[in-house]
Design a protein around this motif. Structure first.
Motif, PDB file in Angstrom:
ATOM      1  N   TRP A   1       0.834  -1.211   0.000  1.00 50.81           N
ATOM      2  CA  TRP A   1       0.000   0.000   0.000  1.00 50.81           C
ATOM      3  C   TRP A   1       0.869   1.263   0.000  1.00 50.81           C
ATOM      4  CZ3 TRP A   1      -0.272   3.682   3.942  1.00 50.81           C
ATOM      5  CH2 TRP A   1      -1.225   4.685   3.731  1.00 50.81           C
TER       6      TRP A   1
ATOM      7  N   LEU B   1       2.615   1.836  -3.334  1.00 48.24           N
ATOM      8  CA  LEU B   1       1.655   2.334  -4.329  1.00 48.24           C
ATOM      9  C   LEU B   1       1.335   3.806  -4.079  1.00 48.24           C
ATOM     10  CD1 LEU B   1      -0.730  -0.743  -4.406  1.00 48.24           C
ATOM     11  CD2 LEU B   1       0.505   0.162  -6.394  1.00 48.24           C
ATOM     12  N   ARG B   2       1.167   4.172  -2.808  1.00 52.97           N
ATOM     13  CA  ARG B   2       0.770   5.516  -2.427  1.00 52.97           C
ATOM     14  C   ARG B   2       1.909   6.529  -2.577  1.00 52.97           C
ATOM     15  NH1 ARG B   2       1.470   8.689   1.746  1.00 52.97           N
ATOM     16  NH2 ARG B   2       2.658   7.144   2.897  1.00 52.97           N
TER      17      ARG B   2
ATOM     18  N   HIS C   1      -2.072  -2.868 -11.822  1.00 50.96           N
ATOM     19  CA  HIS C   1      -1.779  -1.449 -11.597  1.00 50.96           C
ATOM     20  C   HIS C   1      -2.112  -0.616 -12.825  1.00 50.96           C
ATOM     21  CE1 HIS C   1       0.779   2.183 -11.261  1.00 50.96           C
ATOM     22  NE2 HIS C   1       0.428   2.106  -9.983  1.00 50.96           N
TER      23      HIS C   1
ATOM     24  N   VAL D   1      -8.300   6.865  -5.049  1.00 53.68           N
ATOM     25  CA  VAL D   1      -7.041   7.255  -4.393  1.00 53.68           C
ATOM     26  C   VAL D   1      -6.253   8.147  -5.355  1.00 53.68           C
ATOM     27  CG1 VAL D   1      -6.811   5.391  -2.702  1.00 53.68           C
ATOM     28  CG2 VAL D   1      -6.147   4.986  -5.067  1.00 53.68           C
TER      29      VAL D   1
ATOM     30  N   TRP E   1      -2.231   8.931  -5.156  1.00 54.72           N
ATOM     31  CA  TRP E   1      -1.184   7.924  -5.216  1.00 54.72           C
ATOM     32  C   TRP E   1      -0.112   8.359  -6.214  1.00 54.72           C
ATOM     33  CZ3 TRP E   1      -3.226   2.221  -5.320  1.00 54.72           C
ATOM     34  CH2 TRP E   1      -3.653   1.858  -4.041  1.00 54.72           C
TER      35      TRP E   1
ATOM     36  N   SER F   1       2.170   6.534  -7.492  1.00 60.01           N
ATOM     37  CA  SER F   1       2.445   5.523  -8.516  1.00 60.01           C
ATOM     38  C   SER F   1       1.600   5.718  -9.776  1.00 60.01           C
ATOM     39  CB  SER F   1       2.228   4.112  -7.961  1.00 60.01           C
ATOM     40  OG  SER F   1       0.879   3.870  -7.672  1.00 60.01           O
ATOM     41  N   TRP F   2       0.471   6.434  -9.674  1.00 60.58           N
ATOM     42  CA  TRP F   2      -0.345   6.672 -10.860  1.00 60.58           C
ATOM     43  C   TRP F   2       0.406   7.498 -11.898  1.00 60.58           C
ATOM     44  CZ3 TRP F   2      -3.275   3.018 -10.103  1.00 60.58           C
ATOM     45  CH2 TRP F   2      -4.312   2.915  -9.186  1.00 60.58           C
TER      46      TRP F   2
END
Length: 168
Positions: A27, A30-31, A122, A135, A138, A140-141
């Motif tokens: 988590w 990713l965040r 992802h 979210v 984040w 990672s996006w």
């Protein structure tokens, strides 16, 4: 997955302590694209404290610390050449004592499979606005070159530890 050296007793004792750490690592990576040092330290501490009760002291328990050292050095080299993040290196080193040497190839196969699945999930979730907006902050996006490896690394360790309990 093939037969592993990990016993059901070892899996049953390690998994409840390790799984929350792995889920947090996934988590947080990713965040924020970071694996905190305290989480990798906690993972190592879990092996030190719980492992001594689950395996013969010599050679099993003591030799697993060699796994940590060897993997840490390899991870440091990979980090130094830019092939891997520092948090990823520390996580892999802290996870290494949980894996019996004879299970290394099975775990590498599991990691490769987890990586492909994590990457696909992802990217799919990133492409679906309804999911991405759950979210939106984040990091990672928006990453173009880096991938949150804590996601597949955490999944791999959880699946490895769960395997003896699942296979029956």
């Amino acid at each position: 997955m093939v037969e592993t050296s990990l016993t059901a007793t070892q899996a049953a004792w390690f998994l409840p302590f390790v799984a929350p750490v792995c889920l947090y690592v996934a988590w947080n990576d990713l965040r924020a694209m970071k694996i905190p040092t305290w989480s990798t330290d906690l993972l190592a501490l879990i092996f030190v404290v719980v492992g001594i009760f689950l395996m013969p002291f010599w050679p099993d328990y003591v030799m697993r610390f060699a796994h940590f050292g060897v993997v840490l050095v390899i991870g440091m080299v990979l980090n130094a050449i830019g092939a891997m993040g520092a948090g990823d290196s520390k996580f892999i080193a802290s996870a290494a004592p949980f894996v019996a040497l004879q299970d290394a190839w099975a775990v590498l196969f599991l990691l490769a499979t987890s990586f492909i699945a994590a990457f696909a999930v992802h990217r799919l979730c990133r492409a679906i606005p309804a999911i991405r907006n759950l979210v939106p902050d984040w990091q990672s996006w928006t990453e173009k070159r880096r991938f949150p490896m804590g996601f597949p690394l955490g999944v791999t360790l959880i699946l490895y530890l769960a395997h003896p309990l699942i296979q029956g």
